[in-house]
Enzyme design. Sequence first.
Site, mmCIF file in Angstrom:
data_model
loop_
_atom_site.group_PDB
_atom_site.id
_atom_site.type_symbol
_atom_site.label_atom_id
_atom_site.label_comp_id
_atom_site.label_asym_id
_atom_site.label_seq_id
_atom_site.Cartn_x
_atom_site.Cartn_y
_atom_site.Cartn_z
ATOM 1 N N ASP A 87 0.822 -1.214 0.000
ATOM 2 C CA ASP A 87 0.000 0.000 0.000
ATOM 3 C C ASP A 87 0.856 1.265 0.000
ATOM 4 O O ASP A 87 0.677 2.158 -0.822
ATOM 5 C CB ASP A 87 -0.813 0.033 1.309
ATOM 6 C CG ASP A 87 -2.279 -0.257 1.089
ATOM 7 O OD1 ASP A 87 -2.761 -0.103 -0.035
ATOM 8 O OD2 ASP A 87 -2.931 -0.636 2.079
ATOM 9 N N THR A 106 -7.456 -5.648 -0.399
ATOM 10 C CA THR A 106 -6.265 -6.139 0.316
ATOM 11 C C THR A 106 -6.415 -7.620 0.702
ATOM 12 O O THR A 106 -5.430 -8.352 0.709
ATOM 13 C CB THR A 106 -6.008 -5.300 1.583
ATOM 14 O OG1 THR A 106 -7.202 -5.235 2.349
ATOM 15 C CG2 THR A 106 -5.595 -3.892 1.211
#
Length: 332
Positions: free
Chosen positions: A48, A129
């Site tokens: 990320d 995710t």
Amino acid sequence: MADFLDSDIAKFAVAAVREASILVRRVQAEMVGEAITKGDKSPVTVADFAAQAIVARRLAERFPDAVLVGEESSGALQGEESRATLDQITRFVQSVEPAATAESVCEWIDHGSNDAPATFWTLDPVDGTKGFLRKDQYAVALALVENGKVVLGVLGCPELEDGVRAAKGGAGAVLLAGRGQGTWVQSLAEPNGKWTRLTASKIADPAGARLLRSVEKSHTDADSIGDLATKLGVTADPVPMDSQAKYAVLAAGGGDVILRLLSPSRPDYREMIWDQAAGSIVVEEAGGRVSDLDGKPLDFSHGRTLATNRGVLVTNGPLHEAFLAGLKEIGA
Ligand code: AMP
Ligand code: MG
């Protein structure tokens, strides 16, 4: 259309998303192993932050005055306990930007942690995710918003092929859409490869609709999706898929309806702009339709959330009214 595909802005956005997608895939290859303990979020954290750092850096280099509204800020990386994570992030960023240091990486991340003015870029560095950790679908999503409307969107989908179907370990796909310019797909592995135009399906009978929904039960309302499917006579079971890869699949005609109903555990949840911006224009420019559950257009002029919209309904277009009516009937 050639003008659009060759425009500075489209080329910038595609190059930035491609670079971030390849970086994220490298983090996954090196950090998501068999031995990973359940609940270990560190590969997601590293991917990320590294992806946001590189996209923010590229934006600042190319368009110094542009504003980026990203999901992450470097606050979570300050302090001694995060030092090892920050060093890992820096190492990955250095693989594409050798001059990066821990300090510059934090600066770049925070170049993307703004509030939203009238015109801004928005980024989800790793959307989905959970899918990323399971080695299922995930996406890097970047969009340009002007006065509440998305005008350009790019999705990097490392686990899709031609935007069509889940192809694990394939070349991956990058999708590009511009307002009035269509939706296009290119192989993630070929920066100078051919662009192919995508169109959503034309199915108009709800009985034959192929539904897509989140894998995570807490992100939607699977029971109400079942009720709606029964009401409309839908025969096939909904296909679970993480991230805005669902929007890519629908734009390519590989699915017909995406239902983001409000989870009973979070009835007041409002969507984050970066979870919908790129995906929505990718679908619309392929001929599909996107609204909230009440049929209202998504309004990106309220900061980091879609504060005035409830849930999301995405369809190929011809199915939209039937699904809106069905949602009303079941009270969703
Ligand atoms: P998906 O992969 O379709 O489930 O979407 C992933 C996104 O859902 C994440 O990026 C989150 O921002 C978002 N999300 C988190 N909580 C919720 C919720 N309660 N309802 C809907 N979306 C959520
Ligand atoms: Mg997301």
